[in-house]
Design a protein around this motif. Structure first.
Motif, PDB file in Angstrom:
ATOM      1  N   VAL A 179      -8.709 -24.267   9.979  1.00  0.00           N
ATOM      2  CA  VAL A 179      -7.789 -23.395   9.265  1.00  0.00           C
ATOM      3  C   VAL A 179      -7.846 -21.985   9.848  1.00  0.00           C
ATOM      4  CG1 VAL A 179      -7.942 -24.677   7.093  1.00  0.00           C
ATOM      5  CG2 VAL A 179      -9.493 -22.755   7.505  1.00  0.00           C
ATOM      6  N   LEU A 180      -6.792 -21.221   9.584  1.00  0.00           N
ATOM      7  CA  LEU A 180      -6.733 -19.813   9.962  1.00  0.00           C
ATOM      8  C   LEU A 180      -6.487 -18.993   8.709  1.00  0.00           C
ATOM      9  CD1 LEU A 180      -6.675 -17.833  12.439  1.00  0.00           C
ATOM     10  CD2 LEU A 180      -4.181 -18.009  12.336  1.00  0.00           C
ATOM     11  N   LEU A 181      -7.425 -18.098   8.391  1.00  0.00           N
ATOM     12  CA  LEU A 181      -7.254 -17.171   7.281  1.00  0.00           C
ATOM     13  C   LEU A 181      -6.651 -15.877   7.810  1.00  0.00           C
ATOM     14  CD1 LEU A 181      -9.337 -19.159   5.962  1.00  0.00           C
ATOM     15  CD2 LEU A 181     -10.291 -17.176   4.786  1.00  0.00           C
ATOM     16  N   VAL A 182      -5.577 -15.427   7.177  1.00  0.00           N
ATOM     17  CA  VAL A 182      -4.890 -14.212   7.604  1.00  0.00           C
ATOM     18  C   VAL A 182      -4.844 -13.227   6.437  1.00  0.00           C
ATOM     19  CG1 VAL A 182      -2.732 -13.233   8.448  1.00  0.00           C
ATOM     20  CG2 VAL A 182      -3.469 -15.478   9.257  1.00  0.00           C
ATOM     21  N   GLY A 183      -5.264 -11.997   6.684  1.00  0.00           N
ATOM     22  CA  GLY A 183      -5.249 -10.991   5.628  1.00  0.00           C
ATOM     23  C   GLY A 183      -5.120  -9.602   6.206  1.00  0.00           C
ATOM     24  N   GLU A 184      -5.318  -8.599   5.364  1.00  0.00           N
ATOM     25  CA  GLU A 184      -5.260  -7.216   5.824  1.00  0.00           C
ATOM     26  C   GLU A 184      -6.007  -6.323   4.840  1.00  0.00           C
ATOM     27  OE1 GLU A 184      -1.349  -5.353   5.882  1.00  0.00           O
ATOM     28  OE2 GLU A 184      -0.794  -6.449   4.069  1.00  0.00           O
ATOM     29  N   GLN A 185      -6.279  -5.111   5.312  1.00  0.00           N
ATOM     30  CA  GLN A 185      -6.874  -4.109   4.439  1.00  0.00           C
ATOM     31  C   GLN A 185      -5.750  -3.401   3.697  1.00  0.00           C
ATOM     32  OE1 GLN A 185      -8.610  -0.444   6.046  1.00  0.00           O
ATOM     33  NE2 GLN A 185     -10.468  -0.862   4.870  1.00  0.00           N
ATOM     34  N   PHE A 186      -5.801  -3.437   2.365  1.00  0.00           N
ATOM     35  CA  PHE A 186      -4.750  -2.837   1.554  1.00  0.00           C
ATOM     36  C   PHE A 186      -5.356  -2.169   0.331  1.00  0.00           C
ATOM     37  CE2 PHE A 186      -2.298  -3.450  -2.383  1.00  0.00           C
ATOM     38  CZ  PHE A 186      -1.281  -2.537  -2.150  1.00  0.00           C
ATOM     39  N   TYR A 187      -4.911  -0.951   0.047  1.00  0.00           N
ATOM     40  CA  TYR A 187      -5.314  -0.295  -1.188  1.00  0.00           C
ATOM     41  C   TYR A 187      -4.326   0.818  -1.518  1.00  0.00           C
ATOM     42  CZ  TYR A 187      -7.478   3.083   2.063  1.00  0.00           C
ATOM     43  OH  TYR A 187      -7.709   3.985   3.084  1.00  0.00           O
ATOM     44  N   THR A 188      -4.368   1.291  -2.756  1.00  0.00           N
ATOM     45  CA  THR A 188      -3.512   2.382  -3.202  1.00  0.00           C
ATOM     46  C   THR A 188      -4.377   3.536  -3.692  1.00  0.00           C
ATOM     47  OG1 THR A 188      -3.358   1.500  -5.449  1.00  0.00           O
ATOM     48  CG2 THR A 188      -1.664   0.814  -3.870  1.00  0.00           C
ATOM     49  N   GLU A 189      -3.758   4.716  -3.761  1.00  0.00           N
ATOM     50  CA  GLU A 189      -4.477   5.900  -4.204  1.00  0.00           C
ATOM     51  C   GLU A 189      -3.522   6.788  -5.009  1.00  0.00           C
ATOM     52  OE1 GLU A 189      -7.479   9.130  -2.130  1.00  0.00           O
ATOM     53  OE2 GLU A 189      -5.658   8.564  -1.056  1.00  0.00           O
ATOM     54  N   LEU A 190      -3.951   7.219  -6.179  1.00  0.00           N
ATOM     55  CA  LEU A 190      -3.168   8.142  -6.997  1.00  0.00           C
ATOM     56  C   LEU A 190      -3.623   9.563  -6.714  1.00  0.00           C
ATOM     57  CD1 LEU A 190      -3.108   6.273 -10.441  1.00  0.00           C
ATOM     58  CD2 LEU A 190      -1.295   6.368  -8.723  1.00  0.00           C
ATOM     59  N   VAL A 191      -2.669  10.440  -6.411  1.00  0.00           N
ATOM     60  CA  VAL A 191      -2.971  11.830  -6.086  1.00  0.00           C
ATOM     61  C   VAL A 191      -2.132  12.737  -6.979  1.00  0.00           C
ATOM     62  CG1 VAL A 191      -2.957  13.608  -4.303  1.00  0.00           C
ATOM     63  CG2 VAL A 191      -3.517  11.238  -3.696  1.00  0.00           C
ATOM     64  N   SER A 192      -2.787  13.661  -7.672  1.00  0.00           N
ATOM     65  CA  SER A 192      -2.092  14.618  -8.534  1.00  0.00           C
ATOM     66  C   SER A 192      -1.802  15.893  -7.764  1.00  0.00           C
ATOM     67  CB  SER A 192      -2.946  14.943  -9.765  1.00  0.00           C
ATOM     68  OG  SER A 192      -3.207  13.780 -10.516  1.00  0.00           O
ATOM     69  N   SER A 193      -0.606  16.445  -7.963  1.00  0.00           N
ATOM     70  CA  SER A 193      -0.226  17.687  -7.312  1.00  0.00           C
ATOM     71  C   SER A 193      -0.877  18.865  -8.029  1.00  0.00           C
ATOM     72  CB  SER A 193       1.295  17.834  -7.332  1.00  0.00           C
ATOM     73  OG  SER A 193       1.675  19.116  -6.878  1.00  0.00           O
ATOM     74  N   THR A 194      -1.410  19.805  -7.244  1.00  0.00           N
ATOM     75  CA  THR A 194      -2.010  21.001  -7.840  1.00  0.00           C
ATOM     76  C   THR A 194      -0.959  22.015  -8.261  1.00  0.00           C
ATOM     77  OG1 THR A 194      -2.239  21.970  -5.629  1.00  0.00           O
ATOM     78  CG2 THR A 194      -4.129  20.732  -6.506  1.00  0.00           C
ATOM     79  N   GLU A 195       0.275  21.858  -7.747  1.00  0.00           N
ATOM     80  CA  GLU A 195       1.346  22.797  -8.058  1.00  0.00           C
ATOM     81  C   GLU A 195       2.242  22.328  -9.194  1.00  0.00           C
ATOM     82  OE1 GLU A 195       3.400  23.377  -4.422  1.00  0.00           O
ATOM     83  OE2 GLU A 195       1.722  24.374  -3.410  1.00  0.00           O
ATOM     84  N   SER A 196       2.183  21.055  -9.504  1.00  0.00           N
ATOM     85  CA  SER A 196       3.005  20.516 -10.599  1.00  0.00           C
ATOM     86  C   SER A 196       2.226  19.398 -11.280  1.00  0.00           C
ATOM     87  CB  SER A 196       4.338  19.990 -10.056  1.00  0.00           C
ATOM     88  OG  SER A 196       4.120  18.850  -9.239  1.00  0.00           O
ATOM     89  N   SER A 197       2.851  18.809 -12.265  1.00  0.00           N
ATOM     90  CA  SER A 197       2.201  17.706 -12.982  1.00  0.00           C
ATOM     91  C   SER A 197       2.505  16.353 -12.351  1.00  0.00           C
ATOM     92  CB  SER A 197       2.655  17.697 -14.443  1.00  0.00           C
ATOM     93  OG  SER A 197       4.080  17.572 -14.511  1.00  0.00           O
TER      94      SER A 197
END
Length: 338
Positions: A179-197
């Motif tokens: 078999v061949l396993l296929v994948g990737e590195q994946f992630y998300t990040e939440l970033v708040s603005s210092t100038e607005s909400s």
């Protein structure tokens, strides 16, 4: 409801899963060539949280419905020492179920290695899980010499050097029984603005991972295809990749930066930025793990970027690409010759 290839209904059944709705997720599902339905479920303990006190709070189960839904079987997937973090499945002609993905050590978010197992539905039996830990050589692929040195130094001191957030996208059955396993590195990040909400969501889709296993579940080779895609507030629309197997090679299609064509395994990986040097790349891996990379076309010339989640394979040799940019939409057909 299950339908055949002429859209005739084969069977229909309302199923009540034996768990509270708030304590179970259906993370994936597949239908085999006999019309049997197989679910990958994540069942939570007491509370719907993936981790509690730093430890995993859910376990995977395969739930299969066969004989037009009249027969159901559950296959719990357990390991005392390792935490199975994601899973995919595929079927052979005998309807055996092949499952695999990545695992971590309990209490961590890293990817310690890959795992694989098979389910024989005739015997209603799940075979023992085979685990393969990532070695340092694999982990340092596509790194600069400085980055490699840091990883090697940490590993020599027994420190954790495992990458984060790997997910399996596909399991491919090979002609030789492996078999061949296929994948990737994946992630998300939440970033708040210092100038607005405002809060921004950043999406990161990095290296593709391809792991080849022999018929007896031993590692033949492990490869990382360099890729760096980052975007904001778009759901990763032009990120990730699509896979097709043709003529004993596995092909990967994705948006990339033209400067990465000269990449030889060391140095900087340029990020796909939707600029003038954006390309649609085609990378192939043969049965020995040898990689080759080329350009399908420049995004600027085509006027669109490819959306990998909308690629369709109409045969073993042909695929349809869908591309878009603002109000422009285009289709392309790619054929793989011997």
């Amino acid at each position: 409801s299950v339908f055949d290839d002429q859209l005739n209904q084969l069977w229909e059944k309302e199923v009540n899963l034996p768990y509270k709705d708030e304590l179970i997720d259906i993370s994936d599902y597949e239908i085999d060539n006999k019309g049997n339905v197989h679910l990958i479920t994540a069942s939570y303990i007491d509370k719907r949280e993936k981790k509690r006190d730093g430890k995993p709070n859910f376990t995977y189960k395969i739930i299969s419905y066969s004989n037009e839904g009249r027969v159901s079987n559950e296959y719990p997937v357990k390991s005392d020492e390792k935490f199975i973090s994601n899973m995919k499945m595929v079927f052979d002609d005998e309807l055996n179920i092949y499952c695999g993905g990545f695992y971590s050590l309990k209490g961590t978010y890293s990817a310690a290695g890959s795992y694989f197992f098979k389910i024989d539905p005739k015997l209603e039996k799940i075979e023992p899980i085979t685990f393969h830990k990532f070695d340092v050589d694999f982990l340092t692929q596509n790194m600069t010499e400085k980055e490699k040195g840091k990883i090697q130094k940490k590993a020599s001191k027994g420190k954790n050097v495992e990458p984060i957030k790997y997910r399996v996208k596909q399991i491919i059955l090979k002609n030789n029984g492996g078999v061949l396993l296929v994948g990737e590195q994946f992630y998300t990040e939440l970033v708040s603005s210092t100038e607005s909400s405002a809060v921004y969501t950043f999406y990161y889709y990095n290296d593709i991972v391809a792991i080849s296993l022999s018929k007896d579940n031993q590692i033949e080779w492990q490869k990382r295809i360099p890729k760096k895609q980052t975007s904001k507030n778009d759901g990763g629309r032009f990120s990730s990749f699509a896979t097709i197997v043709s003529h004993e090679k596995t092909y990967f299609v994705y948006n990339d930066h033209a400067k990465n064509l000269a990449y030889k395994g060391t140095g900087k990986i340029h990020m796909f930025d939707r600029g003038s040097e954006s390309i649609v790349a085609l990378t192939s891996i043969d049965h020995q793990g040898k990689q080759e990379k080329e350009i399908l076309f420049y995004a600027k010339e085509a006027g669109v970027f490819v959306q990998s989640d909308l690629l369709e394979f109409i045969s073993e040799r042909d695929m349809i690409l869908f591309g878009s940019k603002k109000k422009n939409y285009r289709l392309a057909k790619v054929s793989f010759k011997e």
